[in-house]
Write a protein that holds these residues in place. Structure first.
Motif, PDB file in Angstrom:
ATOM      1  N   THR A 277      53.319  51.673  39.249  1.00  0.00           N
ATOM      2  CA  THR A 277      53.314  51.103  40.592  1.00  0.00           C
ATOM      3  C   THR A 277      52.823  49.668  40.524  1.00  0.00           C
ATOM      4  O   THR A 277      52.085  49.286  39.599  1.00  0.00           O
ATOM      5  N   ALA A 278      53.207  48.868  41.518  1.00  0.00           N
ATOM      6  CA  ALA A 278      52.759  47.469  41.559  1.00  0.00           C
ATOM      7  C   ALA A 278      51.244  47.394  41.725  1.00  0.00           C
ATOM      8  O   ALA A 278      50.562  46.636  41.019  1.00  0.00           O
ATOM      9  N   SER A 279      50.702  48.174  42.651  1.00  0.00           N
ATOM     10  CA  SER A 279      49.256  48.140  42.870  1.00  0.00           C
ATOM     11  C   SER A 279      48.504  48.627  41.639  1.00  0.00           C
ATOM     12  O   SER A 279      47.446  48.084  41.279  1.00  0.00           O
ATOM     13  N   GLY A 280      49.051  49.649  40.975  1.00  0.00           N
ATOM     14  CA  GLY A 280      48.406  50.135  39.767  1.00  0.00           C
ATOM     15  C   GLY A 280      48.434  49.099  38.659  1.00  0.00           C
ATOM     16  O   GLY A 280      47.452  48.928  37.922  1.00  0.00           O
ATOM     17  N   GLY A 281      49.544  48.374  38.535  1.00  0.00           N
ATOM     18  CA  GLY A 281      49.629  47.323  37.527  1.00  0.00           C
ATOM     19  C   GLY A 281      48.654  46.190  37.795  1.00  0.00           C
ATOM     20  O   GLY A 281      48.001  45.681  36.876  1.00  0.00           O
ATOM     21  N   LEU A 282      48.560  45.787  39.056  1.00  0.00           N
ATOM     22  CA  LEU A 282      47.614  44.731  39.410  1.00  0.00           C
ATOM     23  C   LEU A 282      46.181  45.202  39.182  1.00  0.00           C
ATOM     24  O   LEU A 282      45.348  44.451  38.666  1.00  0.00           O
ATOM     25  N   ARG A 283      45.875  46.449  39.544  1.00  0.00           N
ATOM     26  CA  ARG A 283      44.521  46.984  39.352  1.00  0.00           C
ATOM     27  C   ARG A 283      44.146  46.974  37.877  1.00  0.00           C
ATOM     28  O   ARG A 283      43.036  46.594  37.500  1.00  0.00           O
ATOM     29  N   ARG A 284      45.090  47.392  37.038  1.00  0.00           N
ATOM     30  CA  ARG A 284      44.818  47.420  35.596  1.00  0.00           C
ATOM     31  C   ARG A 284      44.556  46.011  35.065  1.00  0.00           C
ATOM     32  O   ARG A 284      43.623  45.795  34.272  1.00  0.00           O
ATOM     33  N   LEU A 285      45.370  45.044  35.498  1.00  0.00           N
ATOM     34  CA  LEU A 285      45.161  43.663  35.051  1.00  0.00           C
ATOM     35  C   LEU A 285      43.827  43.133  35.540  1.00  0.00           C
ATOM     36  O   LEU A 285      43.078  42.506  34.777  1.00  0.00           O
ATOM     37  N   ARG A 286      43.505  43.381  36.802  1.00  0.00           N
ATOM     38  CA  ARG A 286      42.242  42.880  37.358  1.00  0.00           C
ATOM     39  C   ARG A 286      41.043  43.466  36.624  1.00  0.00           C
ATOM     40  O   ARG A 286      40.044  42.783  36.389  1.00  0.00           O
ATOM     41  N   THR A 287      41.122  44.732  36.263  1.00  0.00           N
ATOM     42  CA  THR A 287      40.033  45.357  35.507  1.00  0.00           C
ATOM     43  C   THR A 287      39.911  44.728  34.123  1.00  0.00           C
ATOM     44  O   THR A 287      38.809  44.441  33.635  1.00  0.00           O
ATOM     45  N   ARG A 288      41.054  44.484  33.508  1.00  0.00           N
ATOM     46  CA  ARG A 288      41.074  43.939  32.153  1.00  0.00           C
ATOM     47  C   ARG A 288      40.481  42.538  32.076  1.00  0.00           C
ATOM     48  O   ARG A 288      39.835  42.170  31.082  1.00  0.00           O
ATOM     49  N   ILE A 289      40.680  41.756  33.144  1.00  0.00           N
ATOM     50  CA  ILE A 289      40.210  40.368  33.110  1.00  0.00           C
ATOM     51  C   ILE A 289      38.987  40.139  33.994  1.00  0.00           C
ATOM     52  O   ILE A 289      38.562  38.994  34.188  1.00  0.00           O
ATOM     53  N   ASP A 290      38.401  41.220  34.515  1.00  0.00           N
ATOM     54  CA  ASP A 290      37.174  41.148  35.317  1.00  0.00           C
ATOM     55  C   ASP A 290      37.344  40.182  36.496  1.00  0.00           C
ATOM     56  O   ASP A 290      36.644  39.184  36.635  1.00  0.00           O
ATOM     57  N   ALA A 291      38.280  40.516  37.368  1.00  0.00           N
ATOM     58  CA  ALA A 291      38.640  39.648  38.493  1.00  0.00           C
ATOM     59  C   ALA A 291      37.553  39.617  39.561  1.00  0.00           C
ATOM     60  O   ALA A 291      36.753  40.554  39.684  1.00  0.00           O
ATOM     61  N   PRO A 292      37.500  38.548  40.355  1.00  0.00           N
ATOM     62  CA  PRO A 292      36.605  38.511  41.517  1.00  0.00           C
ATOM     63  C   PRO A 292      36.886  39.699  42.432  1.00  0.00           C
ATOM     64  O   PRO A 292      38.042  40.085  42.617  1.00  0.00           O
ATOM     65  N   ARG A 293      35.830  40.261  43.039  1.00  0.00           N
ATOM     66  CA  ARG A 293      35.981  41.524  43.753  1.00  0.00           C
ATOM     67  C   ARG A 293      35.812  41.443  45.259  1.00  0.00           C
ATOM     68  O   ARG A 293      36.488  42.171  45.994  1.00  0.00           O
ATOM     69  N   ALA A 294      34.873  40.623  45.740  1.00  0.00           N
ATOM     70  CA  ALA A 294      34.489  40.720  47.153  1.00  0.00           C
ATOM     71  C   ALA A 294      34.298  39.347  47.777  1.00  0.00           C
ATOM     72  O   ALA A 294      33.729  38.444  47.158  1.00  0.00           O
ATOM     73  N   LEU A 295      34.751  39.207  49.027  1.00  0.00           N
ATOM     74  CA  LEU A 295      34.561  37.946  49.749  1.00  0.00           C
ATOM     75  C   LEU A 295      33.087  37.672  50.000  1.00  0.00           C
ATOM     76  O   LEU A 295      32.670  36.511  50.059  1.00  0.00           O
ATOM     77  N   ARG A 296      32.304  38.720  50.151  1.00  0.00           N
ATOM     78  CA  ARG A 296      30.870  38.496  50.403  1.00  0.00           C
ATOM     79  C   ARG A 296      30.193  37.834  49.201  1.00  0.00           C
ATOM     80  O   ARG A 296      29.153  37.193  49.355  1.00  0.00           O
ATOM     81  N   ASP A 297      30.767  37.984  48.015  1.00  0.00           N
ATOM     82  CA  ASP A 297      30.208  37.334  46.827  1.00  0.00           C
ATOM     83  C   ASP A 297      30.434  35.830  46.839  1.00  0.00           C
ATOM     84  O   ASP A 297      29.843  35.107  46.034  1.00  0.00           O
ATOM     85  N   HIS A 298      31.294  35.355  47.745  1.00  0.00           N
ATOM     86  CA  HIS A 298      31.666  33.938  47.752  1.00  0.00           C
ATOM     87  C   HIS A 298      31.295  33.242  49.063  1.00  0.00           C
ATOM     88  O   HIS A 298      31.839  32.191  49.385  1.00  0.00           O
ATOM     89  N   GLY A 299      30.381  33.861  49.814  1.00  0.00           N
ATOM     90  CA  GLY A 299      29.805  33.180  50.969  1.00  0.00           C
ATOM     91  C   GLY A 299      30.268  33.640  52.329  1.00  0.00           C
ATOM     92  O   GLY A 299      29.810  33.105  53.345  1.00  0.00           O
ATOM     93  N   MET A 300      31.175  34.609  52.398  1.00  0.00           N
ATOM     94  CA  MET A 300      31.621  35.074  53.704  1.00  0.00           C
ATOM     95  C   MET A 300      30.674  36.132  54.242  1.00  0.00           C
ATOM     96  O   MET A 300      30.243  37.032  53.513  1.00  0.00           O
TER      97      MET A 300
END
Length: 352
Positions: free
Chosen positions: A286-309
């Motif tokens: 699935t597209a979402s599953g592929g993106l999730r796997r990539l994000r996990t592999r590269i330790d992607a940013p997770r939350a808007l609250r981490d960036h000041g919102m």
């Protein structure tokens, strides 16, 4: 069903060559003008110095700010006038390219863009300016850089964390282009090729931060993504991120990286043929599953609250986004859907 569409390709010269930026910049400036103004932030000075050395008649403008505040743009325009510049050279990321575009918007000066991130602004005719917490965007052929010089060696100093965020920003251009207002089969083909290049390149950048192979793939993917986006137009994802960035001064790339999985999960099920194509490009079921796997592999940013919102910012954001939702989004966008999407992005929760 017959294949029927109208596609428009923007006219632009592109030079892709690692470790050769300085030579190509000098040649392109000589072709376009004689009095260059180099726009490069102070933090990018180590990248701009070789370019400045190759352009002895160039002036250097250092003031660059995220989201291109109108006041900053006015001072850059004044600098161009003061030095009687007849060509602009931008060396830096999306904010630097955006500032050069702001100058070109009112002066018509040609731009030679030398990107040092994967932002993609250099390959589009989209400009953006921010004033009083509101980001205004538009498209104009005057702001499209005449030449883009891609040199992956210039991205070697971009830290891994920023490389990830910037690369996911490029990936968002691909995903948005699959169902943006002017999407067509050509845009979609470019976007899918961009997904494949970025998905293979970004993990290599993380694994070998001083190697060129991953950075070349990521830069190539970012270019494909931007070309697709320039033609397809701005979809829901970008409308959301432009509102959030302008209203709350959130970092551009990280905001895109956080919001992307939420919008993909919202839209993809409504267009199953394009969802399947994206899944194949990710090499996943699935597209979402592929993106999730990539994000996990590269330790992607997770939350808007981490960036000041702040959580209290969400209601105002929902109202502002509803006013700019693009026509033809695969799923009807309601306040309730936006509230759920933004709350998950704010908290860093996986989309349903």
């Amino acid at each position: 069903m017959s294949l029927t569409f109208t596609h428009e390709t923007l006219p632009q010269r592109v030079v892709f060559a690692s470790n050769q930026a300085v030579r190509h910049v000098a040649a392109e400036v000589a072709r376009l003008g004689r009095r260059p103004l180099v726009i490069a932030a102070g933090a990018e000075r180590h990248l701009a110095e070789p370019v400045l050395a190759a352009l002895p008649d160039a002036a250097h403008h250092r003031e660059v700010a995220m989201h291109v505040p109108v006041a900053v743009a006015e001072r850059a325009r004044a600098a161009a006038a003061e030095h009687d510049a007849d060509v602009l050279v931008s060396v830096g990321g999306g904010s630097t390219t955006g500032l050069a575009k702001a100058v070109a918007l009112t002066t018509g000066l040609p731009i030679v863009a030398v990107p040092t991130t994967y932002a993609g602004s250099e390959a589009t005719d989209v400009w953006g300016l921010t004033e009083n917490g509101r980001k205004t965007t538009g498209s104009d052929r005057r702001v499209l850089p005449r030449t883009v010089i891609y040199d992956a060696a210039l991205t070697l100093s971009l830290p891994a964390e920023l490389s990830v965020a910037s690369g996911l920003n490029a990936l968002a251009h691909c995903v948005d282009s699959m169902w943006a207002p002017r999407t067509d089969p050509v845009n979609q083909a470019l976007a899918l090729a961009g997904v494949r290049a970025l998905s293979s390149g970004l993990p290599l950048v993380l694994g070998e931060p001083h190697g060129l192979e991953g950075r070349e793939q990521a830069l190539y993917g970012a270019y494909l993504a931007a070309v697709a986006f320039a033609s397809a137009g701005s979809g829901l994802h970008h409308k959301i991120c432009h509102v959030l960035g302008g209203m709350f001064n959130l970092p551009h790339a990280q905001t895109h990286a956080v919001v992307l999985p939420q919008v993909l999960a919202l839209n993809a099920p409504a267009v199953p043929d394009r969802e399947r194509q994206l899944a194949e490009a990710f090499g996943a079921e699935t597209a979402s599953g592929g993106l999730r796997r990539l994000r996990t592999r590269i330790d992607a940013p997770r939350a808007l609250r981490d960036h000041g919102m702040r959580e209290t910012d969400l209601p105002a954001a929902i109202d502002a986004i509803l006013a700019v939702v693009p026509a033809g989004n695969p799923v009807p966008v309601t306040a309730a859907r936006l509230d759920l999407l933004l709350r998950r992005a704010w908290a860093g929760e996986e989309p349903e």
